[in-house]
Design a protein around this motif. Structure first.
Motif, PDB file in Angstrom:
ATOM      1  N   GLU A   5      51.710  42.209  15.371  1.00  0.00           N
ATOM      2  CA  GLU A   5      52.269  42.692  16.627  1.00  0.00           C
ATOM      3  C   GLU A   5      51.858  44.138  16.891  1.00  0.00           C
ATOM      4  O   GLU A   5      51.614  44.901  15.963  1.00  0.00           O
ATOM      5  CB  GLU A   5      53.806  42.619  16.612  1.00  0.00           C
ATOM      6  N   SER A   6      51.834  44.478  18.169  1.00  0.00           N
ATOM      7  CA  SER A   6      51.593  45.856  18.590  1.00  0.00           C
ATOM      8  C   SER A   6      52.215  46.057  19.955  1.00  0.00           C
ATOM      9  O   SER A   6      52.602  45.090  20.622  1.00  0.00           O
ATOM     10  CB  SER A   6      50.095  46.162  18.632  1.00  0.00           C
ATOM     11  N   GLY A   7      52.319  47.332  20.368  1.00  0.00           N
ATOM     12  CA  GLY A   7      52.787  47.630  21.709  1.00  0.00           C
ATOM     13  C   GLY A   7      54.201  48.143  21.799  1.00  0.00           C
ATOM     14  O   GLY A   7      54.664  48.505  22.888  1.00  0.00           O
ATOM     15  N   GLY A   8      54.925  48.169  20.686  1.00  0.00           N
ATOM     16  CA  GLY A   8      56.282  48.691  20.728  1.00  0.00           C
ATOM     17  C   GLY A   8      56.277  50.198  20.923  1.00  0.00           C
ATOM     18  O   GLY A   8      55.231  50.850  20.911  1.00  0.00           O
ATOM     19  N   LEU A  19      54.202  43.860  24.752  1.00  0.00           N
ATOM     20  CA  LEU A  19      53.918  43.589  23.354  1.00  0.00           C
ATOM     21  C   LEU A  19      52.766  42.606  23.248  1.00  0.00           C
ATOM     22  O   LEU A  19      52.636  41.699  24.078  1.00  0.00           O
ATOM     23  CB  LEU A  19      55.148  43.021  22.651  1.00  0.00           C
ATOM     24  N   CYS A  21      50.478  40.148  20.302  1.00  0.00           N
ATOM     25  CA  CYS A  21      50.460  39.560  18.963  1.00  0.00           C
ATOM     26  C   CYS A  21      49.097  38.928  18.752  1.00  0.00           C
ATOM     27  O   CYS A  21      48.772  37.917  19.389  1.00  0.00           O
ATOM     28  CB  CYS A  21      51.562  38.524  18.824  1.00  0.00           C
ATOM     29  N   TRP A  35      58.751  34.939  20.693  1.00  0.00           N
ATOM     30  CA  TRP A  35      59.105  36.314  20.339  1.00  0.00           C
ATOM     31  C   TRP A  35      60.595  36.330  19.992  1.00  0.00           C
ATOM     32  O   TRP A  35      61.415  35.816  20.760  1.00  0.00           O
ATOM     33  CB  TRP A  35      58.849  37.268  21.509  1.00  0.00           C
ATOM     34  N   TYR A  78      51.599  37.437  24.262  1.00  0.00           N
ATOM     35  CA  TYR A  78      52.100  38.639  24.914  1.00  0.00           C
ATOM     36  C   TYR A  78      53.577  38.491  25.265  1.00  0.00           C
ATOM     37  O   TYR A  78      54.091  37.381  25.446  1.00  0.00           O
ATOM     38  CB  TYR A  78      51.328  38.914  26.207  1.00  0.00           C
ATOM     39  N   TYR A  92      60.949  43.634  17.224  1.00  0.00           N
ATOM     40  CA  TYR A  92      60.464  42.419  17.852  1.00  0.00           C
ATOM     41  C   TYR A  92      59.399  41.762  16.980  1.00  0.00           C
ATOM     42  O   TYR A  92      58.465  42.426  16.518  1.00  0.00           O
ATOM     43  CB  TYR A  92      59.905  42.731  19.237  1.00  0.00           C
ATOM     44  N   CYS A  94      56.701  38.440  16.444  1.00  0.00           N
ATOM     45  CA  CYS A  94      55.929  37.307  16.928  1.00  0.00           C
ATOM     46  C   CYS A  94      56.093  36.178  15.916  1.00  0.00           C
ATOM     47  O   CYS A  94      56.094  36.431  14.706  1.00  0.00           O
ATOM     48  CB  CYS A  94      54.470  37.739  17.032  1.00  0.00           C
ATOM     49  N   THR A 106      57.370  44.860  15.514  1.00  0.00           N
ATOM     50  CA  THR A 106      57.091  46.122  16.183  1.00  0.00           C
ATOM     51  C   THR A 106      58.402  46.616  16.806  1.00  0.00           C
ATOM     52  O   THR A 106      59.140  45.837  17.404  1.00  0.00           O
ATOM     53  CB  THR A 106      55.975  45.959  17.241  1.00  0.00           C
ATOM     54  N   VAL A 108      60.986  48.373  19.237  1.00  0.00           N
ATOM     55  CA  VAL A 108      61.201  48.744  20.637  1.00  0.00           C
ATOM     56  C   VAL A 108      62.521  49.499  20.714  1.00  0.00           C
ATOM     57  O   VAL A 108      63.558  48.995  20.273  1.00  0.00           O
ATOM     58  CB  VAL A 108      61.247  47.501  21.542  1.00  0.00           C
TER      59      VAL A 108
END
Length: 112
Positions: A5-8, A19, A21, A35, A78, A92, A94, A106, A108
């Motif tokens: 995961e990324s984007g947090g 987010l 994945c 998610w 996503y 969060y 995935c 990740t 949030v």
């Protein structure tokens, strides 16, 4: 199977995050994906699900604000999160619902 995961991050209430994945060793065409999130002191909950045919489901608390989607060509899942609230603060994850496999998560954090 690997889910990353990324984007947090940290965002103010009312803001948005997306987010991502990145999945390897798994096919979205035969796996239901989702998610989940876990806040401190609370149980992990599945907030969004997307089936192998693209059908989606959401927990009531995020309906109309979160959108789950997938790019099968990129093998990426996503979660678009809009109008974020402080109660959305959580780790969060995935997950492949079909194979019961989870990513590392990740964070949030939504501030007031």
């Amino acid at each position: 199977v690997q889910l990353v995961e990324s984007g947090g991050g940290l965002v103010q209430a009312g803001g948005s995050l997306r987010l991502s994945c990145a999945a390897s060793g798994i096919s979205f065409t035969v796996n239901a994906m989702g998610w989940s999130r876990q806040a401190p002191g609370k149980e992990r909950e599945l907030v969004a699900r997307i089936g192998s045919f693209g059908n989606t489901n959401y927990v009531d608390s995020v309906k109309g604000r979160f959108t789950i989607s997938k790019d099968e060509a990129k093998n990426t899942l996503y979660l678009e999160m809009n109008n974020l609230r402080p109660e959305d603060t959580a780790m969060y994850y995935c997950t492949s619902i079909t194979q019961n496999v989870w990513g590392q998560g990740t964070q949030v954090t939504v501030s007031t």
